[in-house]
Design a protein around this motif. Structure first.
Motif, PDB file in Angstrom:
ATOM      1  N   TYR A  48     -12.418  45.017 -46.341  1.00 39.47           N
ATOM      2  CA  TYR A  48     -12.883  45.185 -44.973  1.00 39.47           C
ATOM      3  C   TYR A  48     -12.002  44.368 -44.025  1.00 39.47           C
ATOM      4  O   TYR A  48     -11.358  43.405 -44.437  1.00 39.47           O
ATOM      5  CB  TYR A  48     -14.333  44.705 -44.831  1.00 39.47           C
ATOM      6  N   THR A 101     -17.699  43.626 -40.489  1.00 41.26           N
ATOM      7  CA  THR A 101     -18.322  42.559 -41.249  1.00 41.26           C
ATOM      8  C   THR A 101     -18.264  41.260 -40.445  1.00 41.26           C
ATOM      9  O   THR A 101     -17.473  41.132 -39.512  1.00 41.26           O
ATOM     10  CB  THR A 101     -17.611  42.354 -42.599  1.00 41.26           C
ATOM     11  N   GLU A 102     -19.093  40.312 -40.825  1.00 41.33           N
ATOM     12  CA  GLU A 102     -19.149  39.047 -40.087  1.00 41.33           C
ATOM     13  C   GLU A 102     -17.827  38.307 -40.150  1.00 41.33           C
ATOM     14  O   GLU A 102     -17.423  37.636 -39.201  1.00 41.33           O
ATOM     15  CB  GLU A 102     -20.276  38.173 -40.632  1.00 41.33           C
ATOM     16  N   THR A 106     -13.015  40.078 -45.900  1.00 43.40           N
ATOM     17  CA  THR A 106     -14.170  40.334 -46.765  1.00 43.40           C
ATOM     18  C   THR A 106     -13.823  41.379 -47.805  1.00 43.40           C
ATOM     19  O   THR A 106     -13.172  42.379 -47.512  1.00 43.40           O
ATOM     20  CB  THR A 106     -15.371  40.823 -45.933  1.00 43.40           C
ATOM     21  N   ARG A 108     -15.632  43.516 -51.335  1.00 45.18           N
ATOM     22  CA  ARG A 108     -16.765  43.823 -52.206  1.00 45.18           C
ATOM     23  C   ARG A 108     -16.200  44.276 -53.546  1.00 45.18           C
ATOM     24  O   ARG A 108     -15.344  45.178 -53.596  1.00 45.18           O
ATOM     25  CB  ARG A 108     -17.638  44.910 -51.601  1.00 45.18           C
ATOM     26  N   VAL A 121     -19.944  40.192 -53.095  1.00 43.35           N
ATOM     27  CA  VAL A 121     -19.276  40.244 -51.798  1.00 43.35           C
ATOM     28  C   VAL A 121     -18.812  38.834 -51.466  1.00 43.35           C
ATOM     29  O   VAL A 121     -19.594  37.881 -51.514  1.00 43.35           O
ATOM     30  CB  VAL A 121     -20.211  40.754 -50.681  1.00 43.35           C
TER      31      VAL A 121
END
Length: 221
Positions: A48, A101-102, A106, A108, A121
């Motif tokens: 991400y 995403t925050e 990121t 997963r 994650v």
């Protein structure tokens, strides 16, 4: 995340080019491998944000697969990890997602062999440091910089106290504890950072506690 020394900011001893996109990616992959407990036959990786945009140029793909192969950040086999995984018969699927995403770095990772699966994650926060924010749907904020006891159990009264009693009896000091559950009364996952590795005897005592389902110790030292 607090840094303990200037070396945490500079980054780890590693195969480059990037501490965030290479070393951090490798460490997220290695946590997933340790949680799975063995070499998987299939690895599904989704990147991400910044990872999704730059993973090929910064080697985040080969680094993540290297971690899944249980290679450390300074292992020279890292650059050949995709071929090594193929030679071992491991199926690798790499995807990117535009989902926001925050944190931009990121990934997963879903590892599987037959019916056994684990999904992790993680985020790479700089200098090779990572945080694991989800394990099989359970929300966490774990660095795995210290030996970490993972306990899957039924969500019942007194479970934390029962595990703490065993650790106290063996004079094991706890640095951090987090507990996450999906549904009240169903399964819960306990993560406990300890100051020293636990013996097989301690792990077995914890396994014998009623309502305990799985016990593992993750240590990267």
């Amino acid at each position: 995340m607090k840094y303990k020394s200037v070396f945490d900011i500079i980054g780890p001893v590693m195969v480059g080019p990037s501490s965030s996109h290479t070393a951090g990616a490798a460490r997220i992959g290695r946590v997933a491998r340790k949680l799975f407990g063995k070499q998987p036959t299939k690895a599904e990786i989704t990147f991400y944000g910044s990872f999704a945009k730059t993973y090929k140029g910064h080697g985040s793909d080969v680094a993540t697969v290297a971690g899944i192969l249980d290679f450390d950040t300074d292992d020279l086999r890292l650059k050949d990890s995709l071929q090594i995984a193929k030679d071992l018969g491991m199926e690798i699927e790499i995807r990117t997602s535009e989902l926001l995403t925050e944190h931009p770095n990121t990934s997963r990772i879903c590892l599987s062999e037959g019916d056994a699966t684990v999904e992790v994650v993680g985020v790479s926060i700089g200098g090779g440091k990572i945080e694991i924010i989800e394990i099989n749907g359970f929300d966490f904020q774990l660095s795995f910089h210290a030996p970490t006891l993972m306990v899957l159990h039924r969500d019942r009264f007194g479970m934390i106290a029962a595990v703490a009693k065993v650790l106290t009896a063996h004079q094991i000091n706890v640095g951090l504890m987090e507990v996450s559950r999906l549904v009240k009364g169903a399964d819960a996952l306990m993560a406990i950072e300890v100051d020293s590795p636990l013996s097989a005897e301690v792990l077995e005592e914890i396994r014998q506690i009623p309502h305990i389902k799985e016990v593992s110790l993750l240590s990267f030292s």
